[in-house]
Design a protein around this motif. Structure first.
Motif, PDB file in Angstrom:
ATOM      1  N   UNK A 110       0.846  -1.110   0.071  1.00  0.00           N
ATOM      2  CA  UNK A 110       0.001   0.069   0.021  1.00  0.00           C
ATOM      3  C   UNK A 110       0.838   1.344  -0.059  1.00  0.00           C
ATOM      4  N   UNK A 111       1.866   1.143   0.734  1.00  0.00           N
ATOM      5  CA  UNK A 111       2.859   2.223   0.899  1.00  0.00           C
ATOM      6  C   UNK A 111       3.246   2.790  -0.365  1.00  0.00           C
ATOM      7  N   UNK A 112       3.830   1.421  -0.944  1.00  0.00           N
ATOM      8  CA  UNK A 112       4.595   1.888  -2.360  1.00  0.00           C
ATOM      9  C   UNK A 112       3.587   2.455  -3.426  1.00  0.00           C
ATOM     10  N   UNK A 113       2.396   2.023  -3.324  1.00  0.00           N
ATOM     11  CA  UNK A 113       1.499   2.273  -4.040  1.00  0.00           C
ATOM     12  C   UNK A 113       0.972   3.777  -4.223  1.00  0.00           C
ATOM     13  N   UNK A 114       1.034   4.199  -2.905  1.00  0.00           N
ATOM     14  CA  UNK A 114       0.796   5.497  -2.393  1.00  0.00           C
ATOM     15  C   UNK A 114       1.799   6.499  -3.276  1.00  0.00           C
ATOM     16  N   UNK A 115       3.029   6.059  -3.108  1.00  0.00           N
ATOM     17  CA  UNK A 115       3.922   6.845  -3.827  1.00  0.00           C
ATOM     18  C   UNK A 115       3.895   6.959  -5.189  1.00  0.00           C
ATOM     19  N   UNK A 116       3.540   5.806  -5.998  1.00  0.00           N
ATOM     20  CA  UNK A 116       3.400   5.595  -7.194  1.00  0.00           C
ATOM     21  C   UNK A 116       2.330   6.537  -7.677  1.00  0.00           C
ATOM     22  N   UNK A 117       1.101   6.504  -6.864  1.00  0.00           N
ATOM     23  CA  UNK A 117      -0.003   7.333  -7.411  1.00  0.00           C
ATOM     24  C   UNK A 117       0.420   8.882  -7.227  1.00  0.00           C
ATOM     25  N   UNK A 118       1.065   9.207  -6.203  1.00  0.00           N
ATOM     26  CA  UNK A 118       1.562  10.601  -6.019  1.00  0.00           C
ATOM     27  C   UNK A 118       2.353  11.085  -7.136  1.00  0.00           C
ATOM     28  N   UNK A 119       3.297  10.259  -7.724  1.00  0.00           N
ATOM     29  CA  UNK A 119       4.150  10.647  -8.849  1.00  0.00           C
ATOM     30  C   UNK A 119       3.180  10.827 -10.077  1.00  0.00           C
ATOM     31  N   UNK A 120       2.487   9.875 -10.266  1.00  0.00           N
ATOM     32  CA  UNK A 120       1.449   9.851 -11.215  1.00  0.00           C
ATOM     33  C   UNK A 120       0.679  11.030 -11.416  1.00  0.00           C
ATOM     34  N   UNK A 121       0.160  11.511 -10.395  1.00  0.00           N
ATOM     35  CA  UNK A 121      -0.786  12.760 -10.219  1.00  0.00           C
ATOM     36  C   UNK A 121       0.277  13.955 -10.438  1.00  0.00           C
ATOM     37  N   UNK A 122       1.462  14.006 -10.415  1.00  0.00           N
ATOM     38  CA  UNK A 122       2.242  15.048 -10.434  1.00  0.00           C
ATOM     39  C   UNK A 122       2.223  15.569 -12.163  1.00  0.00           C
ATOM     40  N   UNK A 123       1.765  14.627 -12.857  1.00  0.00           N
ATOM     41  CA  UNK A 123       1.771  14.847 -14.426  1.00  0.00           C
ATOM     42  C   UNK A 123       3.030  15.169 -15.023  1.00  0.00           C
ATOM     43  N   UNK A 124       4.223  14.524 -14.426  1.00  0.00           N
ATOM     44  CA  UNK A 124       5.300  14.855 -15.256  1.00  0.00           C
ATOM     45  C   UNK A 124       6.182  15.821 -14.481  1.00  0.00           C
ATOM     46  N   UNK A 125       5.580  16.475 -13.417  1.00  0.00           N
ATOM     47  CA  UNK A 125       6.579  17.485 -12.553  1.00  0.00           C
ATOM     48  C   UNK A 125       7.803  16.718 -11.894  1.00  0.00           C
ATOM     49  N   UNK A 126       7.223  15.440 -11.433  1.00  0.00           N
ATOM     50  CA  UNK A 126       8.344  14.570 -10.723  1.00  0.00           C
ATOM     51  C   UNK A 126       9.009  13.670 -11.792  1.00  0.00           C
TER      52      UNK A 126
END
Length: 327
Positions: A110-126
């Motif tokens: 779950x924690x790993x997925x939280x980070x992946x979703x956060x990166x995805x939602x940055x829309x290329x900023x990260x």
């Protein structure tokens, strides 16, 4: 240049990575839940050391559980200056995964997925995510040959290893689906100052100085690719600084590439501590593997990285730190 989000910033490797980033002038957002898997006072001390050496405003800490998905997503959305992630936060420890399995799915899946979703939602900023995996994904090997990234990793010997392998697979799927540039690093038995109290070298040091016996599983006939923490840090930063192209997920071994016997580690500790160890020989524990050996040629080829610290030197530095920290 923006800020680097470092998860597990109060942890052993995370604190060292944060310190190295700050030392080269980076700004860091640190995240950790300070859980009681081992004494949180050690984690607090690592944080104090970090904030003590950071320039004003360079290090910002958030106490947050990776499995708190909304909290993690909220933090990553609220900090548009985060442009890279070093994801080291996890529930570690092979043996404890036999006793507290849900702690591992919570932090490592779950924690790993939280980070992946956060990166995805940055829309290329990260622009790049570097995350920690483990040599444990390779499972048990008996042939003494080095583990290569091309080896099949489908029979992890512990739940801990299975959750870390799940993290690799989720990262690969997010790269395929959303084009996220990611680098997974499979760590091999990291040790050194500020280390983890559940690791053998720490347990042995503590017991030997107290005149207590040390437990040697598999009667001490374990081979480990012991990797000094400074070498791990230089490898992480080398990978971070060389982001792959969009849509690329890559995996590397990061180890000393020189496996040594557990009995050799004991001998080096005896030398550094000036204490003879009383040994208790025990059978292999469930979930453990007899040996690890990293082929690091890909790290050397792609980043010019290679380890430079031998086990005797590294353990000597650990013992020197121990004496300063514990007085």
């Amino acid at each position: 240049m923006g800020r680097v989000l470092v998860t597990g910033a109060a942890g052993f490797i995370g604190a060292h990575v944060s310190q190295a980033l700050l030392a080269r002038g980076e700004e860091v957002v640190g995240l950790d839940n300070l859980n009681p898997y081992y004494d949180p006072a050690l984690k607090e001390a690592r944080l104090q050391a970090l904030t003590g050496q950071a320039a004003p405003g360079a290090f910002e800490f958030h106490r947050l559980d990776l499995a708190d998905t909304e909290g993690v997503l909220g933090l990553m959305a609220a900090r548009p200056d985060i442009d890279r992630v070093v994801h080291l936060g996890a529930q570690a420890g092979v043996r404890w995964s036999l006793e507290a399995p849900f702690a591992y799915t919570s932090a490592n899946v779950t924690g790993h997925l939280s980070i992946l979703e956060g990166v995805r939602r940055s829309e290329g900023r990260i622009g790049h995510t570097v995350y920690a995996s483990t040599s444990s994904v390779y499972g048990s090997r008996q042939d003494g040959q080095p583990f290569r990234e091309t080896d099949r990793a489908e029979r992890p010997a512990s739940l801990y290893a299975a959750t870390k392998l799940a993290g690799e697979m989720m990262s690969k799927s997010y790269t395929d689906l959303y084009g996220l540039p990611q680098t997974g690093l499979r760590f091999f038995t990291v040790y050194g100052p500020w280390g983890r109290p559940d690791m053998a070298y720490w347990l042995f040091t503590d017991a030997m100085l107290k005149g207590q016996p040390i437990k040697l599983f598999n009667e001490g006939r374990m081979m480990r690719d012991f990797t000094y923490v400074d070498d791990i840090v230089t490898g992480i930063l080398a990978a971070l600084d060389h982001a792959p192209a969009a849509g690329t997920h890559r995996t590397y071994n990061i180890g000393n590439s020189r496996p040594e016997q557990l009995l050799d580690m004991v001998a080096f500790l005896e030398e550094a501590l000036g204490v003879k160890a009383e040994r208790v020989l025990l059978p292999m524990q469930p979930g453990d593997v007899p040996g690890t050996f990293a082929d690091v040629s890909a790290m050397k080829r792609d980043f010019g990285w290679e380890p430079v610290t031998d086990l005797r030197t590294g353990l000597g530095r650990f013992v020197a730190w121990w004496r300063r920290y514990f007085g």
